[in-house]
Design an enzyme around this catalytic site. Structure first.
Site, PDB file in Angstrom:
ATOM      1  N   GLY A  49       1.317  -1.910   4.202  1.00 43.14           N
ATOM      2  CA  GLY A  49       2.034  -0.568   4.091  1.00 43.14           C
ATOM      3  C   GLY A  49       3.166  -0.435   4.934  1.00 43.14           C
ATOM      4  N   SER A  50       2.796   0.015   6.297  1.00 44.63           N
ATOM      5  CA  SER A  50       3.952   0.199   6.983  1.00 44.63           C
ATOM      6  C   SER A  50       5.101  -0.743   7.163  1.00 44.63           C
ATOM      7  CB  SER A  50       3.309   0.625   8.521  1.00 44.63           C
ATOM      8  OG  SER A  50       2.467  -0.469   9.047  1.00 44.63           O
ATOM      9  N   MET A  79     -11.878   4.843  -0.068  1.00 40.16           N
ATOM     10  CA  MET A  79     -12.336   5.184   1.142  1.00 40.16           C
ATOM     11  C   MET A  79     -13.151   6.482   1.297  1.00 40.16           C
ATOM     12  SD  MET A  79      -9.435   3.394   3.392  1.00 40.16           S
ATOM     13  CE  MET A  79      -8.250   3.627   2.089  1.00 40.16           C
ATOM     14  N   HIS A 124      -8.395   1.479  -3.619  1.00 32.33           N
ATOM     15  CA  HIS A 124      -9.203   1.108  -2.561  1.00 32.33           C
ATOM     16  C   HIS A 124      -9.918   2.632  -2.174  1.00 32.33           C
ATOM     17  CE1 HIS A 124      -9.265   0.138   2.214  1.00 32.33           C
ATOM     18  NE2 HIS A 124     -10.620   0.032   1.579  1.00 32.33           N
ATOM     19  N   ASP A 130      -6.622  -6.271   4.508  1.00 31.29           N
ATOM     20  CA  ASP A 130      -6.046  -4.908   4.700  1.00 31.29           C
ATOM     21  C   ASP A 130      -5.748  -4.205   5.828  1.00 31.29           C
ATOM     22  OD1 ASP A 130      -4.914  -2.673   3.820  1.00 31.29           O
ATOM     23  OD2 ASP A 130      -6.647  -1.562   2.834  1.00 31.29           O
ATOM     24  N   GLY A 131      -4.652  -3.871   6.588  1.00 34.01           N
ATOM     25  CA  GLY A 131      -4.456  -3.235   7.572  1.00 34.01           C
ATOM     26  C   GLY A 131      -3.914  -4.249   8.711  1.00 34.01           C
ATOM     27  N   GLY A 132      -2.741  -3.654   9.251  1.00 31.98           N
ATOM     28  CA  GLY A 132      -2.097  -4.244  10.227  1.00 31.98           C
ATOM     29  C   GLY A 132      -1.324  -5.600   9.737  1.00 31.98           C
ATOM     30  N   GLY A 182      -8.378   4.365   7.416  1.00 34.09           N
ATOM     31  CA  GLY A 182      -7.890   5.852   7.625  1.00 34.09           C
ATOM     32  C   GLY A 182      -6.550   6.202   7.924  1.00 34.09           C
ATOM     33  N   PHE A 183      -5.842   5.162   8.475  1.00 33.93           N
ATOM     34  CA  PHE A 183      -4.550   5.261   8.684  1.00 33.93           C
ATOM     35  C   PHE A 183      -3.673   3.982   8.704  1.00 33.93           C
ATOM     36  CE2 PHE A 183      -7.060   8.588  10.848  1.00 33.93           C
ATOM     37  CZ  PHE A 183      -6.464   9.454  10.534  1.00 33.93           C
ATOM     38  N   SER A 194       0.637  -1.413   0.064  1.00 35.94           N
ATOM     39  CA  SER A 194      -0.027   0.055   0.020  1.00 35.94           C
ATOM     40  C   SER A 194       0.842   1.161  -0.094  1.00 35.94           C
ATOM     41  CB  SER A 194      -0.962   0.095   1.317  1.00 35.94           C
ATOM     42  OG  SER A 194      -1.361   1.407   1.553  1.00 35.94           O
ATOM     43  N   HIS A 224      -1.392  -1.357  -4.451  1.00 35.49           N
ATOM     44  CA  HIS A 224      -2.628  -0.870  -3.572  1.00 35.49           C
ATOM     45  C   HIS A 224      -2.716   0.508  -3.231  1.00 35.49           C
ATOM     46  CE1 HIS A 224      -5.909  -1.995  -0.688  1.00 35.49           C
ATOM     47  NE2 HIS A 224      -5.630  -0.823  -0.062  1.00 35.49           N
ATOM     48  N   MET A 267     -11.000  -5.616   6.243  1.00 40.45           N
ATOM     49  CA  MET A 267     -10.266  -4.765   6.784  1.00 40.45           C
ATOM     50  C   MET A 267      -9.730  -5.349   8.259  1.00 40.45           C
ATOM     51  SD  MET A 267     -10.218  -2.075   4.756  1.00 40.45           S
ATOM     52  CE  MET A 267      -8.929  -1.213   5.708  1.00 40.45           C
ATOM     53  N   ASP A 304      -4.649   3.858  -1.715  1.00 38.87           N
ATOM     54  CA  ASP A 304      -5.797   4.260  -0.759  1.00 38.87           C
ATOM     55  C   ASP A 304      -6.251   5.626  -0.949  1.00 38.87           C
ATOM     56  OD1 ASP A 304      -5.875   1.833   0.863  1.00 38.87           O
ATOM     57  OD2 ASP A 304      -3.607   2.463   1.607  1.00 38.87           O
ATOM     58  N   MET A 308      -8.738   8.569  -0.014  1.00 41.06           N
ATOM     59  CA  MET A 308      -9.417   8.974   1.079  1.00 41.06           C
ATOM     60  C   MET A 308      -9.979  10.414   0.892  1.00 41.06           C
ATOM     61  SD  MET A 308      -7.130   7.711   4.129  1.00 41.06           S
ATOM     62  CE  MET A 308      -6.116   5.820   4.248  1.00 41.06           C
ATOM     63  N   GLY A 337      -0.173   1.678   9.841  1.00 39.53           N
ATOM     64  CA  GLY A 337       0.700   1.454  10.994  1.00 39.53           C
ATOM     65  C   GLY A 337      -0.321   0.872  12.503  1.00 39.53           C
TER      66      GLY A 337
HETATM   67  C1  DX5 Z   1      -5.772   1.669   5.732  1.00 38.70           C
HETATM   68  C2  DX5 Z   1      -5.600   1.440   4.295  1.00 38.70           C
HETATM   69  C3  DX5 Z   1      -4.545   0.608   4.447  1.00 38.70           C
HETATM   70  C4  DX5 Z   1      -3.316   0.895   5.026  1.00 38.70           C
HETATM   71  C5  DX5 Z   1      -2.537  -0.383   5.411  1.00 38.70           C
HETATM   72  O1  DX5 Z   1      -7.020   2.571   5.915  1.00 38.70           O
HETATM   73  O2  DX5 Z   1      -6.666   0.952   3.862  1.00 38.70           O
HETATM   74  O3  DX5 Z   1      -4.404  -0.062   3.123  1.00 38.70           O
HETATM   75  O4  DX5 Z   1      -2.443   1.450   3.949  1.00 38.70           O
HETATM   76  O5  DX5 Z   1      -1.577   0.192   6.165  1.00 38.70           O
HETATM   77  P1  DX5 Z   1      -0.818  -0.996   7.208  1.00 38.70           P
HETATM   78  O6  DX5 Z   1      -0.323  -1.735   6.500  1.00 38.70           O
HETATM   79  O7  DX5 Z   1       0.248   0.143   7.771  1.00 38.70           O
HETATM   80  O8  DX5 Z   1      -1.701  -1.444   8.422  1.00 38.70           O
HETATM   81 ZN    ZN Z   2      -6.088   0.001   1.602  1.00 42.51          ZN
END
Ligand code: DX5
Ligand code: ZN
Length: 220
Positions: free
Chosen positions: A195-196, A69, A67, A173-175, A143-144, A9, A34, A138, A36, A38, A146
């Protein structure tokens, strides 16, 4: 045999060098990108619009998975499709007719995905899968980057795998890191979004390599 993909991401990428970042991701073995989007309404954060996608489209041959959002994805899917997205993922919780938006994405000859927030029961989304090619579970509140993975997502993946439409790609997706990624693979996902874990690792090449290894060696 199931092929599991890794989709970094770019929410965690260097926004000042997006073309360079996607080129590197391709060189290091990512399967798709990916993206994102927003809008500051559906989620309390703002990122980018179709122009960013258009400007990085020529930098890589990898598929773009966008994606959305955003509160009204139905009003924007065409613009994101025209900008170069290959997959358009819309939220079940957004203000639109989910089936109608998924159908519209299909008519644009793009892959259609439906994303479900942590508080949304998977059964709701499974009822709207008729026009979906992909389901995005999810692992965090969107939204964020990390944030910490919510293990309740694993059960959703299992249920979607058991009861969902066959042939639908399931993403998480996420964490996601190597640890939560393995759990998600064992629960049945086809795609890990991270992502992170990739961009903040200090060694993007190694991180993607480790994810690829996890995807190919996990017990399927
Ligand atoms: C969250 C995003 C994710 C995000 C994942 O709102 O949809 O795609 O980038 O980031 P990590 O992998 O850091 O949780
Ligand atoms: Zn995403």
């Amino acid at each position: 045999m199931r092929r599991i993909e890794i989709a970094p991401s770019i929410l965690s990428a260097d926004f000042g060098d997006m073309r360079g970042e996607v080129k590197r991701l391709e060189r290091y073995g990512a399967d798709r990108i990916h993206i994102d989007v927003m809008d500051g309404h559906f989620v309390p954060n703002l990122t980018f619009g179709p122009d960013l996608i258009r400007s990085i489209r020529g930098a890589t041959d990898l598929p773009f998975e966008t994606h959305l959002m955003i509160e009204r994805p139905d009003l924007y899917v065409k613009r994101f499709a025209d900008a170069g997205s290959d997959t358009l993922i819309v939220h079940y919780e957004a203000k639109h007719s989910v089936s109608r938006t998924l159908k519209a994405i299909g008519k644009l000859n793009k892959e259609a995905g439906i994303a479900v927030n942590p508080e949304t029961p998977i059964s709701s989304a499974l009822g709207s899968m008729e026009y979906a090619d992909m389901l995005l579970v999810m692992g965090v509140h969107p939204g964020f980057g990390g944030q910490k993975f919510m293990p309740s997502a694993l059960d959703k993946i299992r249920r979607a795998k058991e009861r969902g439409k066959s042939g639908v790609r399931i993403g998480i997706d996420g964490g996601i890191n190597l640890n939560t990624g393995l759990k998600a693979i064992n629960a049945g996902v086809d795609e890990l979004i991270a992502g992170s874990a990739i961009f903040d690792s200090g060694d993007m090449r190694k991180s993607i390599k480790d994810f690829k290894k996890l995807c190919s060696t996990a017990k399927l």
